[in-house]
Design an enzyme around this catalytic site. Structure first.
Site, PDB file in Angstrom:
ATOM      1  N   GLY A 100       3.183  -2.459 -10.916  1.00 56.04           N
ATOM      2  CA  GLY A 100       4.225  -1.568 -10.388  1.00 56.04           C
ATOM      3  C   GLY A 100       4.947  -2.181  -9.202  1.00 56.04           C
ATOM      4  O   GLY A 100       6.173  -2.146  -9.112  1.00 56.04           O
ATOM      5  N   ARG A 101       4.193  -2.760  -8.275  1.00 50.75           N
ATOM      6  CA  ARG A 101       4.807  -3.285  -7.053  1.00 50.75           C
ATOM      7  C   ARG A 101       5.501  -4.626  -7.284  1.00 50.75           C
ATOM      8  O   ARG A 101       6.055  -5.207  -6.350  1.00 50.75           O
ATOM      9  CB  ARG A 101       3.757  -3.393  -5.948  1.00 50.75           C
ATOM     10  CG  ARG A 101       2.511  -4.162  -6.339  1.00 50.75           C
ATOM     11  CD  ARG A 101       1.375  -3.897  -5.347  1.00 50.75           C
ATOM     12  NE  ARG A 101       0.107  -4.520  -5.734  1.00 50.75           N
ATOM     13  CZ  ARG A 101      -0.786  -3.964  -6.529  1.00 50.75           C
ATOM     14  NH1 ARG A 101      -0.556  -2.798  -7.080  1.00 50.75           N
ATOM     15  NH2 ARG A 101      -1.927  -4.588  -6.815  1.00 50.75           N
ATOM     16  N   LYS A 153       5.858   3.459 -14.763  1.00 50.32           N
ATOM     17  CA  LYS A 153       5.160   2.519 -15.645  1.00 50.32           C
ATOM     18  C   LYS A 153       4.263   3.288 -16.607  1.00 50.32           C
ATOM     19  O   LYS A 153       4.287   3.073 -17.803  1.00 50.32           O
ATOM     20  CB  LYS A 153       4.360   1.531 -14.791  1.00 50.32           C
ATOM     21  CG  LYS A 153       3.574   0.531 -15.616  1.00 50.32           C
ATOM     22  CD  LYS A 153       2.893  -0.507 -14.743  1.00 50.32           C
ATOM     23  CE  LYS A 153       1.900  -1.300 -15.574  1.00 50.32           C
ATOM     24  NZ  LYS A 153       1.222  -2.346 -14.818  1.00 50.32           N
ATOM     25  N   LYS A 171      -6.067  10.860  -5.945  1.00 48.87           N
ATOM     26  CA  LYS A 171      -5.352  11.520  -7.051  1.00 48.87           C
ATOM     27  C   LYS A 171      -6.292  12.469  -7.784  1.00 48.87           C
ATOM     28  O   LYS A 171      -5.924  13.606  -8.098  1.00 48.87           O
ATOM     29  CB  LYS A 171      -4.861  10.482  -8.072  1.00 48.87           C
ATOM     30  CG  LYS A 171      -3.711   9.624  -7.633  1.00 48.87           C
ATOM     31  CD  LYS A 171      -3.277   8.754  -8.817  1.00 48.87           C
ATOM     32  CE  LYS A 171      -2.398   7.609  -8.397  1.00 48.87           C
ATOM     33  NZ  LYS A 171      -2.123   6.667  -9.472  1.00 48.87           N
ATOM     34  N   HIS A 220      13.752  -1.607  20.859  1.00 51.41           N
ATOM     35  CA  HIS A 220      13.781  -0.475  21.790  1.00 51.41           C
ATOM     36  C   HIS A 220      12.687   0.535  21.476  1.00 51.41           C
ATOM     37  O   HIS A 220      12.733   1.675  21.948  1.00 51.41           O
ATOM     38  CB  HIS A 220      15.161   0.181  21.750  1.00 51.41           C
ATOM     39  CG  HIS A 220      16.222  -0.729  22.285  1.00 51.41           C
ATOM     40  ND1 HIS A 220      16.531  -0.801  23.622  1.00 51.41           N
ATOM     41  CD2 HIS A 220      16.988  -1.659  21.662  1.00 51.41           C
ATOM     42  CE1 HIS A 220      17.484  -1.714  23.801  1.00 51.41           C
ATOM     43  NE2 HIS A 220      17.771  -2.257  22.631  1.00 51.41           N
ATOM     44  N   GLU A 266       3.762  12.952  -9.330  1.00 52.77           N
ATOM     45  CA  GLU A 266       4.988  13.128  -8.545  1.00 52.77           C
ATOM     46  C   GLU A 266       6.217  12.968  -9.429  1.00 52.77           C
ATOM     47  O   GLU A 266       7.148  13.777  -9.404  1.00 52.77           O
ATOM     48  CB  GLU A 266       5.055  12.075  -7.411  1.00 52.77           C
ATOM     49  CG  GLU A 266       4.055  12.271  -6.301  1.00 52.77           C
ATOM     50  CD  GLU A 266       2.708  11.605  -6.560  1.00 52.77           C
ATOM     51  OE1 GLU A 266       2.392  11.307  -7.741  1.00 52.77           O
ATOM     52  OE2 GLU A 266       1.966  11.393  -5.597  1.00 52.77           O
ATOM     53  N   GLU A 283      -1.154  -2.851  -1.081  1.00 52.82           N
ATOM     54  CA  GLU A 283      -1.776  -2.410  -2.336  1.00 52.82           C
ATOM     55  C   GLU A 283      -2.380  -3.630  -3.047  1.00 52.82           C
ATOM     56  O   GLU A 283      -3.345  -3.518  -3.790  1.00 52.82           O
ATOM     57  CB  GLU A 283      -0.743  -1.704  -3.230  1.00 52.82           C
ATOM     58  CG  GLU A 283      -1.376  -0.726  -4.207  1.00 52.82           C
ATOM     59  CD  GLU A 283      -0.360   0.123  -4.965  1.00 52.82           C
ATOM     60  OE1 GLU A 283       0.386  -0.436  -5.783  1.00 52.82           O
ATOM     61  OE2 GLU A 283      -0.332   1.346  -4.755  1.00 52.82           O
TER      62      GLU A 283
HETATM   63  O1  F6P Z   1      -0.736   5.166  -7.347  1.00 53.13           O
HETATM   64  C1  F6P Z   1      -0.284   3.877  -7.147  1.00 53.13           C
HETATM   65  C2  F6P Z   1       0.632   3.463  -8.252  1.00 53.13           C
HETATM   66  O2  F6P Z   1      -0.067   3.273  -9.414  1.00 53.13           O
HETATM   67  C3  F6P Z   1       1.421   2.210  -7.881  1.00 53.13           C
HETATM   68  O3  F6P Z   1       0.721   1.066  -8.105  1.00 53.13           O
HETATM   69  C4  F6P Z   1       2.628   2.372  -8.721  1.00 53.13           C
HETATM   70  O4  F6P Z   1       3.659   1.544  -8.297  1.00 53.13           O
HETATM   71  C5  F6P Z   1       2.907   3.835  -8.522  1.00 53.13           C
HETATM   72  O5  F6P Z   1       1.626   4.441  -8.485  1.00 53.13           O
HETATM   73  C6  F6P Z   1       3.754   4.501  -9.563  1.00 53.13           C
HETATM   74  O6  F6P Z   1       3.181   4.401 -10.832  1.00 53.13           O
HETATM   75  P1  F6P Z   1       4.025   4.667 -12.125  1.00 53.13           P
HETATM   76  O7  F6P Z   1       5.144   3.679 -12.177  1.00 53.13           O
HETATM   77  O8  F6P Z   1       3.072   4.497 -13.269  1.00 53.13           O
HETATM   78  O9  F6P Z   1       4.564   6.069 -12.066  1.00 53.13           O
END
Ligand code: F6P
Length: 560
Positions: free
Chosen positions: A282-283, A210, A523, A399, A216, A368
């Site tokens: 995002g979620r 987003k 972060k 199990h 990452e 979240e």
């Molecule tokens: O760090 C949490 C977050 O902002 C989530 O809410 C989001 O889904 C995820 O990181 C990834 O964010 P992005 O789509 O901006 O890379």
């Protein structure tokens, strides 16, 4: 329009009533079922294709009436309507919350902040569909002219969990010869193991972020770009010059983001970028262009059915009265369990291997969203919020951890999800294997509800000293969610159901379920710890004693 101050739920008359009910609470599902021949009928609801049986829940008519009263006093309907209308209910980020607009039909219209968002949504969808068709048909080729056989989504959180969960869930709908893989973790193992064995010439990457600023995702995107270029160069498929690299990236990388300027800066052709909007959390974004890998896998028609499934539940949530509104009732019941009966977690148990990533997906959606300690006006919450969501597919969980659900000291409400029709019908001799699965679903909900008394244990000839260990108290609440089969539409309905359950709980607690400031501090600190790990002595000196010591151990142990 600024949002009205949240109502303190604990100051409502419904809360007082629920507190009274909880004070003398002696649940007895055996007695309730015996005394109420219509209990199942009374507590069974439908929403779209989902049948939802709350009868094995710890709920009575009095509790339900008080919960419905709570929703009314807390102003749930007004907040829901504000969300659907595009008001900026995400107060801390001053944003509308409009994932529901992502699934509005093409002929709908919704003007928000001066823009017809439905038109925008369908314009992007058309571009995503067009791209997916090209990949599926083989018209889109890699730089050497080879057909794409593997699509890798690079993203994390909402830019990963939704796509991977839905990809796995809809495995029977995948196009043969076209596989999707997912890279999310900054752990270099993730990229290394996901890329292993792949041919760069037939691999396409979708960088999904987003913000297009997530460490990452951008790191993994660079690692994958290097893998692509090294791989193509090593076999002489492309030259060593920058133009050849740019051409390869153009054919092997597309992006999904709200930050299209950053996509361009990364080197991805803006023509190969699919946008979305800051009003999609995002979620809540699997139904936006973030679902592009899924569209490639299942095709535009099936994706449209997936969106239609969401819309069915949106309409149910938007228009059904509280007393029959399934996500509202399930959300209210969660409040009853959490705030009055002391539950701290909620387990989700899909009796479908296809839904094996659904609990992980729900963890982000619910935790979240509702893991908050302040309300949307900045004041502290007035009661506990945000249960821990967890789960595994049945029967694996049986199990592993069901022991604690059956006989432990904690109350753990459980959602069981099952389907009448298996995706892969299988016989074992004369036995339909799917029926073994469903028998377990039903047996577990029975055992949790009705338990086994000491007399029943004794009647089986159990030695007296072992009787207590073999008693099941029962009265452990479950909700059964059942549908004909796990189609794209049903999956969309399930996701939307949990989105609106989450909304309901957040609205009653008075919290902004759409921000996520709690992920930021870690972060920020990682940016400071990174240099210390890499050898910067000033950065090391700025760390606390424990962190300094761990970095010391790391430096001793790390082999290069
Ligand atoms: O760090 C949490 C977050 O902002 C989530 O809410 C989001 O889904 C995820 O990181 C990834 O964010 P992005 O789509 O901006 O890379």
């Amino acid at each position: 329009m600024s949002q009205p101050a949240p109502v303190d739920p604990t100051a409502t008359s419904a809360w007082t009533r629920l507190t009274e009910l909880a004070g003398d609470w002696k649940p007895d599902l055996r007695a309730w079922f015996a005394a109420e021949p219509d209990r199942v009928e009374r507590f069974t609801y439908t929403a779209g294709d989902l049948l939802v049986d709350l009868s094995k829940g710890l709920v009575t008519d009095d509790v339900l009436a008080a919960l419905v009263g709570l929703a009314e006093e807390a102003g749930l309907a007004a907040r829901r309507d504000a969300m659907f209308a595009g008001e900026h209910i995400n107060v801390s980020e001053d944003r509308a919350v409009l994932h529901t607009a992502l699934r509005l039909p093409r002929d709908a219209s919704l003007v928000v902040d001066g823009q017809d968002v439905v038109k925008q949504v369908h314009e992007v969808l058309e571009r995503v569909y067009d791209f997916a068709q090209k990949v599926r048909s083989g018209t889109w080729t890699g730089v050497t002219g080879r057909r794409i056989t593997t699509v890798i989504n690079i993203g994390i959180g909402g830019s990963d969990l939704g796509p991977v969960m839905a990809y796995e869930a809809l495995a029977p709908y995948h196009q043969d010869g076209l596989e999707c893989r997912f890279i999310s973790n900054i752990d270099p193992t993730d990229a290394a193991t996901t890329l292993a064995g792949l041919d760069p010439a037939s691999t396409l990457f979708i960088v999904s972020s987003k913000t297009f600023g997530t460490l990452e995702t951008l790191t993994n995107a660079r690692v994958c770009r290097a893998w692509l270029l090294d791989g193509l160069r090593s076999v002489g498929a492309i030259g060593a010059d920058d133009t050849a690299a740019a051409e390869a990236v153009e054919k092997h990388f597309v992006a999904v983001s709200t930050a299209l300027d950053k996509v361009k800066a990364f080197g991805i052709d803006p023509d190969n970028a699919f946008g979305f909007w800051d009003w999609v959390g995002g979620r809540y974004s699997v139904d936006s262009a973030i679902g592009t890998s899924l569209v490639v896998a299942i095709g535009p028609e099936r994706f449209a059915e997936f969106l239609a499934g969401f819309h069915t539940i949106d309409e149910h949530f938007r228009t059904t009265d509280v007393a029959h509104n399934v996500p509202v009732l399930m959300g209210l019941l969660n409040i009853w369990y959490t705030n009055f009966l002391g539950a701290g977690s909620h387990v989700v148990l899909p009796y479908s291997q296809l839904l094996h990533r659904f609990p992980a997906y729900l963890q982000q959606l619910t935790m979240e969203s509702n893991g908050k300690g302040v309300r949307w006006d900045g004041s502290p919450v007035t009661t506990d919020t945000g249960e821990v969501f967890w789960g595994e597919p049945g029967t694996n969980g049986q199990h592993a951890f069901y022991q604690l659900i059956h006989q432990g000291t904690r109350l753990i409400p459980a959602d069981f999800i099952g389907f009448a029709n298996p995706a892969y019908p299988t016989e074992d001799g004369d036995t339909d294997v799917h029926e073994l699965l469903l028998a377990n679903f039903l047996a577990q909900t029975r055992a949790l509800a009705f338990g086994k008394t000491a007399d029943e244990v004794r009647a089986e000839g159990t030695p007296e000293q072992v009787v207590p260990a073999r008693v099941f108290t029962g009265n452990r609440p479950t909700t059964s969610i059942f549908a004909s089969e796990l189609t794209p539409a049903v999956l969309g309905q399930l996701v939307a159901l949990y989105e609106h359950i989450t909304f309901t709980e957040g609205a009653v607690w008075g919290i902004d379920s759409f921000d996520q400031w709690g992920v930021e501090l870690g972060k920020q600190l990682a940016q400071q710890v990174g240099p210390a790990l890499a050898g910067d002595e000033d950065a090391l000196a700025d760390q606390d004693a424990s962190t300094r010591a761990m970095i010391g151990h790391y430096r001793e142990l790390r082999r290069r």
